[in-house]
Write a protein that holds these residues in place. Sequence first.
Motif, mmCIF file in Angstrom:
data_model
loop_
_atom_site.group_PDB
_atom_site.id
_atom_site.type_symbol
_atom_site.label_atom_id
_atom_site.label_comp_id
_atom_site.label_asym_id
_atom_site.label_seq_id
_atom_site.Cartn_x
_atom_site.Cartn_y
_atom_site.Cartn_z
ATOM 1 N N CYS A 131 -92.413 5.127 -10.975
ATOM 2 C CA CYS A 131 -93.507 5.951 -11.428
ATOM 3 C C CYS A 131 -92.821 7.310 -11.558
ATOM 4 O O CYS A 131 -92.002 7.671 -10.714
ATOM 5 N N CYS B 294 -100.256 12.102 -10.901
ATOM 6 C CA CYS B 294 -100.061 11.880 -12.331
ATOM 7 C C CYS B 294 -101.387 11.602 -13.037
ATOM 8 O O CYS B 294 -102.147 10.740 -12.629
ATOM 9 N N CYS C 109 -102.860 2.175 -13.497
ATOM 10 C CA CYS C 109 -102.309 3.039 -14.523
ATOM 11 C C CYS C 109 -102.380 2.269 -15.829
ATOM 12 O O CYS C 109 -102.029 1.091 -15.870
ATOM 13 N N CYS D 53 -95.666 7.364 -19.436
ATOM 14 C CA CYS D 53 -94.420 7.968 -18.960
ATOM 15 C C CYS D 53 -93.197 7.225 -19.486
ATOM 16 O O CYS D 53 -92.112 7.779 -19.531
HETATM 17 S S1 SF4 Z 1 -98.105 7.188 -16.316
HETATM 18 FE FE1 SF4 Z 1 -98.594 5.727 -14.687
HETATM 19 S S2 SF4 Z 1 -96.633 4.766 -14.128
HETATM 20 FE FE2 SF4 Z 1 -96.220 6.625 -15.265
HETATM 21 S S3 SF4 Z 1 -95.945 8.196 -13.715
HETATM 22 FE FE3 SF4 Z 1 -98.064 8.262 -14.353
HETATM 23 S S4 SF4 Z 1 -99.133 6.944 -12.892
HETATM 24 FE FE4 SF4 Z 1 -96.956 6.483 -12.734
#
Ligand code: SF4
Lengths: 153, 335
Positions: B173, B180, B197, B236
Amino acid sequence: MSAFQIPKFRLPAFVATIGSRLPQWPHSLHMAAALNLVLKLKLLPEDTLTALEDKLFRVHVRDTGGIAHYTYRDGLFRPVFQPAREPDLAFAANLSAYLQLLTRQEDPDTLFFNRELEITGDTELGLIVKNMLDAIEFSQLRPRLPGLPLAGH
Amino acid sequence: MSSLPDLVCPAGSLPALKAAVDNGADTVYLGFKNDTNARNFAGLNFDAKTMAEGIRYAHGKGREVLMAINTFPQAGRVDHWRHAVDNAVDLGVDAIILADVGLLDYARNKHPQQRLHLSVQGSATSYEAINFCQREFDIRRAVLPRVLTLAQVENVIRNTTVEIEVFGFGSLCVMNEGRCWLSSYACGESPNTVGACSPAKYVKWDKQPGAMETRLNGILIDRFADDEPAGYPTLCKGRFDVQGETYYALEEPTSLNVLEILPEIIRIGVRAIKIEGRQRSPAYVTQVTRTLRAALDSLRDGAGRYQVKPGWQAELAKVSEGSQATLGAYNRPWR
Ligand code: SF4
């Protein structure tokens, strides 16, 4: 873990050519029968099953050319011989990938990342099916299916 | 040589739990089938019956069970999370992994005897934050976010009596665990709010001639040629056009793998090593648990002759996202 490992292999291309010309219903029947056995043993969670109601699934074995369609309706998996629409969820992979999945030798995400397993359609439905298969306790199924090459854990 | 750290393994289903126990996990961690945990995926996790059986199985073999209740209570539904805590206590788990301070406070007051761990989602990266949670909620262990260098982890350990758990293997992550909001930006839902996510209902894998496109709520996040490895459909890990160049602008789809630095991790006094992946299948749990168990066992008599076996690396590389591995922040030159 049993010593028996299914290697990654790909059948020669002519097999697919022949396979795709053969009638497609025998493997549809086999698959539906196997799934119904799992159902009968109550190895599939009820809440998940309701999410499958009336959905159309396609399983394509690339290197044999085999394509099977099936659906889940009124508590049973049923083969669909002439699907009238695009499936809700479609899997495509070579035979060896399916065997590795079924024997829990490989993880579906691994095969997916490596592009050996293609999943298209409704992604959430795909996740439900994947998690449902992962949750089956094969140890309870194995005594009933002596012929299946299920690797022991 | 300090004693070996515990190997903490993921279980998203009963077969995965058994695979972890049978392949050498000291501890398994799991979650309920709802949004009180950060792997709230359709069809995953434990219902009452499989939960009870799983806990019985692990305890029967002398292993510990941790319950992850690591999302943040949402307005108007706080009771839902409190019930999850009460439920976990009733089930007799060895510890509860919590992220929210309100919930930590509730658990500590309502269940003074229950062992509590601070989740990685709690995002505590300094010993001050960890010591605060020890003083206020008597946490026994904290899971460190995957953002610290090894020297920083060591510094935390030197300055706290709370046990420290770090990640040893799994998908990464990006650098703001617990903070996030990329997923919410794309689809209005994120791990902290709904426990997932990039929830699957927003994800579309589109097969095009010669390529596959991944869309998250309609936003194109990546396009893979037929021979290119794929990754999870999270923002991400997308490839974006930044000033005329298209690349993994935030993070590459790789997996963290600490085999190379395992002796160091033990030397600095890490108490537990966690494997990511409750969303993965029993096959993954088997492969990763078995490999890390073998590596840890080879260190039982000291690090003198420790060597990372090519077979271990091959096994882990195979199950890695994007089929690549990295040491992540542990050996990053910048901080
Ligand atoms: S988009 Fe999802 S997997 Fe990526 S850093 Fe954020 S919470 Fe983690």
